[in-house]
Motif scaffolding. Structure first.
Motif, PDB file in Angstrom:
ATOM      1  N   ASN A 279       0.807  -1.219   0.000  1.00 46.47           N
ATOM      2  CA  ASN A 279       0.000   0.000   0.000  1.00 46.47           C
ATOM      3  C   ASN A 279       0.841   1.271   0.000  1.00 46.47           C
ATOM      4  OD1 ASN A 279      -2.299  -1.530   0.043  1.00 46.47           O
ATOM      5  ND2 ASN A 279      -2.516  -1.462   2.265  1.00 46.47           N
ATOM      6  N   LEU A 280       2.077   1.192   0.460  1.00 45.81           N
ATOM      7  CA  LEU A 280       2.932   2.380   0.536  1.00 45.81           C
ATOM      8  C   LEU A 280       3.692   2.647  -0.747  1.00 45.81           C
ATOM      9  CD1 LEU A 280       4.392   1.861   4.113  1.00 45.81           C
ATOM     10  CD2 LEU A 280       2.500   3.316   3.435  1.00 45.81           C
ATOM     11  N   ALA A 281       3.595   1.760  -1.710  1.00 46.48           N
ATOM     12  CA  ALA A 281       4.328   1.917  -2.961  1.00 46.48           C
ATOM     13  C   ALA A 281       3.781   3.118  -3.732  1.00 46.48           C
ATOM     14  CB  ALA A 281       4.208   0.663  -3.807  1.00 46.48           C
ATOM     15  N   LEU A 282       4.679   3.848  -4.389  1.00 46.88           N
ATOM     16  CA  LEU A 282       4.270   4.967  -5.228  1.00 46.88           C
ATOM     17  C   LEU A 282       3.875   4.435  -6.587  1.00 46.88           C
ATOM     18  CD1 LEU A 282       7.064   7.553  -4.383  1.00 46.88           C
ATOM     19  CD2 LEU A 282       4.713   7.541  -3.588  1.00 46.88           C
ATOM     20  N   ARG A 283       2.641   4.677  -6.954  1.00 44.61           N
ATOM     21  CA  ARG A 283       2.169   4.205  -8.248  1.00 44.61           C
ATOM     22  C   ARG A 283       2.381   5.303  -9.290  1.00 44.61           C
ATOM     23  NH1 ARG A 283      -1.879   3.231  -4.669  1.00 44.61           N
ATOM     24  NH2 ARG A 283      -1.984   1.093  -3.959  1.00 44.61           N
ATOM     25  N   THR A 284       2.614   4.897 -10.508  1.00 42.40           N
ATOM     26  CA  THR A 284       2.719   5.850 -11.605  1.00 42.40           C
ATOM     27  C   THR A 284       1.311   6.328 -11.932  1.00 42.40           C
ATOM     28  OG1 THR A 284       4.582   4.615 -12.479  1.00 42.40           O
ATOM     29  CG2 THR A 284       3.521   6.186 -13.959  1.00 42.40           C
ATOM     30  N   PRO A 285       1.076   7.660 -11.881  1.00 44.46           N
ATOM     31  CA  PRO A 285      -0.293   8.143 -12.150  1.00 44.46           C
ATOM     32  C   PRO A 285      -0.683   7.885 -13.602  1.00 44.46           C
ATOM     33  CG  PRO A 285       1.220   9.977 -11.907  1.00 44.46           C
ATOM     34  CD  PRO A 285       1.982   8.741 -11.582  1.00 44.46           C
ATOM     35  N   SER A 286      -1.914   7.477 -13.789  1.00 42.53           N
ATOM     36  CA  SER A 286      -2.424   7.202 -15.118  1.00 42.53           C
ATOM     37  C   SER A 286      -3.074   8.475 -15.655  1.00 42.53           C
ATOM     38  CB  SER A 286      -3.442   6.071 -15.069  1.00 42.53           C
ATOM     39  OG  SER A 286      -4.071   5.935 -16.317  1.00 42.53           O
ATOM     40  N   LEU A 287      -2.437   9.082 -16.640  1.00 45.38           N
ATOM     41  CA  LEU A 287      -2.942  10.331 -17.203  1.00 45.38           C
ATOM     42  C   LEU A 287      -4.263  10.110 -17.932  1.00 45.38           C
ATOM     43  CD1 LEU A 287      -2.418  13.326 -17.690  1.00 45.38           C
ATOM     44  CD2 LEU A 287      -1.246  12.696 -19.782  1.00 45.38           C
ATOM     45  N   THR A 288      -4.358   9.011 -18.641  1.00 44.26           N
ATOM     46  CA  THR A 288      -5.601   8.763 -19.389  1.00 44.26           C
ATOM     47  C   THR A 288      -6.789   8.574 -18.467  1.00 44.26           C
ATOM     48  OG1 THR A 288      -5.079   6.398 -19.492  1.00 44.26           O
ATOM     49  CG2 THR A 288      -4.407   7.768 -21.367  1.00 44.26           C
ATOM     50  N   ARG A 289      -6.552   8.124 -17.270  1.00 44.10           N
ATOM     51  CA  ARG A 289      -7.644   7.949 -16.323  1.00 44.10           C
ATOM     52  C   ARG A 289      -8.040   9.271 -15.663  1.00 44.10           C
ATOM     53  NH1 ARG A 289      -6.592   4.610 -11.230  1.00 44.10           N
ATOM     54  NH2 ARG A 289      -7.212   6.537 -10.271  1.00 44.10           N
ATOM     55  N   ARG A 290      -7.066  10.134 -15.441  1.00 43.97           N
ATOM     56  CA  ARG A 290      -7.336  11.393 -14.729  1.00 43.97           C
ATOM     57  C   ARG A 290      -7.657  12.559 -15.656  1.00 43.97           C
ATOM     58  NH1 ARG A 290      -3.113  11.551  -9.717  1.00 43.97           N
ATOM     59  NH2 ARG A 290      -3.834   9.630  -8.754  1.00 43.97           N
ATOM     60  N   LEU A 291      -7.363  12.442 -16.932  1.00 44.77           N
ATOM     61  CA  LEU A 291      -7.557  13.541 -17.867  1.00 44.77           C
ATOM     62  C   LEU A 291      -9.002  14.025 -17.965  1.00 44.77           C
ATOM     63  CD1 LEU A 291      -5.953  15.348 -19.723  1.00 44.77           C
ATOM     64  CD2 LEU A 291      -6.410  13.768 -21.590  1.00 44.77           C
ATOM     65  N   PRO A 292      -9.999  13.163 -18.045  1.00 41.77           N
ATOM     66  CA  PRO A 292     -11.375  13.674 -18.103  1.00 41.77           C
ATOM     67  C   PRO A 292     -11.760  14.487 -16.868  1.00 41.77           C
ATOM     68  CG  PRO A 292     -11.319  11.383 -18.776  1.00 41.77           C
ATOM     69  CD  PRO A 292      -9.955  11.719 -18.262  1.00 41.77           C
ATOM     70  N   ALA A 293     -11.333  14.047 -15.706  1.00 38.98           N
ATOM     71  CA  ALA A 293     -11.640  14.789 -14.479  1.00 38.98           C
ATOM     72  C   ALA A 293     -10.921  16.135 -14.482  1.00 38.98           C
ATOM     73  CB  ALA A 293     -11.245  13.976 -13.257  1.00 38.98           C
ATOM     74  N   LEU A 294      -9.667  16.140 -14.943  1.00 36.73           N
ATOM     75  CA  LEU A 294      -8.907  17.389 -15.014  1.00 36.73           C
ATOM     76  C   LEU A 294      -9.566  18.366 -15.970  1.00 36.73           C
ATOM     77  CD1 LEU A 294      -6.355  18.954 -14.220  1.00 36.73           C
ATOM     78  CD2 LEU A 294      -5.221  17.873 -16.158  1.00 36.73           C
ATOM     79  N   CYS A 295     -10.015  17.870 -17.126  1.00 33.98           N
ATOM     80  CA  CYS A 295     -10.699  18.727 -18.101  1.00 33.98           C
ATOM     81  C   CYS A 295     -11.990  19.287 -17.514  1.00 33.98           C
ATOM     82  CB  CYS A 295     -10.995  17.950 -19.370  1.00 33.98           C
ATOM     83  SG  CYS A 295      -9.519  17.612 -20.347  1.00 33.98           S
ATOM     84  N   ALA A 296     -12.732  18.466 -16.811  1.00 33.68           N
ATOM     85  CA  ALA A 296     -13.988  18.922 -16.208  1.00 33.68           C
ATOM     86  C   ALA A 296     -13.731  20.005 -15.161  1.00 33.68           C
ATOM     87  CB  ALA A 296     -14.728  17.748 -15.587  1.00 33.68           C
ATOM     88  N   VAL A 297     -12.704  19.814 -14.357  1.00 31.32           N
ATOM     89  CA  VAL A 297     -12.379  20.811 -13.324  1.00 31.32           C
ATOM     90  C   VAL A 297     -11.947  22.122 -13.972  1.00 31.32           C
ATOM     91  CG1 VAL A 297     -10.716  21.369 -11.502  1.00 31.32           C
ATOM     92  CG2 VAL A 297     -11.844  19.139 -11.530  1.00 31.32           C
ATOM     93  N   MET A 298     -11.096  22.046 -14.979  1.00 31.47           N
ATOM     94  CA  MET A 298     -10.631  23.262 -15.651  1.00 31.47           C
ATOM     95  C   MET A 298     -11.772  23.977 -16.368  1.00 31.47           C
ATOM     96  SD  MET A 298      -7.753  24.012 -15.025  1.00 31.47           S
ATOM     97  CE  MET A 298      -6.453  23.440 -14.070  1.00 31.47           C
ATOM     98  N   PHE A 299     -12.665  23.219 -16.992  1.00 34.15           N
ATOM     99  CA  PHE A 299     -13.818  23.824 -17.643  1.00 34.15           C
ATOM    100  C   PHE A 299     -14.688  24.535 -16.610  1.00 34.15           C
ATOM    101  CE2 PHE A 299     -18.201  23.765 -19.133  1.00 34.15           C
ATOM    102  CZ  PHE A 299     -18.061  24.374 -20.372  1.00 34.15           C
ATOM    103  N   GLY A 300     -14.894  23.906 -15.474  1.00 35.03           N
ATOM    104  CA  GLY A 300     -15.691  24.520 -14.405  1.00 35.03           C
ATOM    105  C   GLY A 300     -15.060  25.803 -13.892  1.00 35.03           C
ATOM    106  N   LEU A 301     -13.748  25.782 -13.698  1.00 36.46           N
ATOM    107  CA  LEU A 301     -13.051  26.995 -13.237  1.00 36.46           C
ATOM    108  C   LEU A 301     -13.155  28.113 -14.271  1.00 36.46           C
ATOM    109  CD1 LEU A 301      -9.838  25.502 -11.616  1.00 36.46           C
ATOM    110  CD2 LEU A 301     -11.726  26.640 -10.451  1.00 36.46           C
TER     111      LEU A 301
END
Length: 100
Positions: free
Chosen positions: A18-40
């Protein structure tokens, strides 16, 4: 495990479980990032429209253009006056030299 100094990582191994650092998945987080930026962006536009930012900016731009035009007209009127003064001097000199 052999002896090692305190704070030094284990050789060849990173953290596991559980303590291992995982490589963030950009393809998984990109839609949420786009939604947040659009909202801002939408929120910022809403605030700018409600506070009259665009109206104030339009008026200031109009005033700036009007002052530049007035300065330009004043400049060209001074140029014209100088040209007329020079022309009058040249005309007077030619008339005086013709009379002599």
């Amino acid at each position: 495990r052999g002896p090692r100094s305190e704070g030094a990582p284990a050789e060849g191994r990173g953290m596991e479980g559980n303590l291992a650092l995982r490589t963030p998945s950009l393809t998984r987080r990109l839609p949420a990032l786009c939604a947040v930026m659009f909202g801002l962006g939408a929120g910022l536009e809403y605030v700018m429209c409600k506070t009259g930012f665009y109206n104030v900016t339009g008026v200031k731009e109009g005033q700036k253009a009007a002052s530049q035009k007035a300065e330009e007209e004043e400049f060209w009127s001074r140029v014209k006056a100088r040209r007329e003064a020079r022309q009058a001097q040249v005309t007077l000199r030619t008339e005086c030299s013709e009379q002599l």
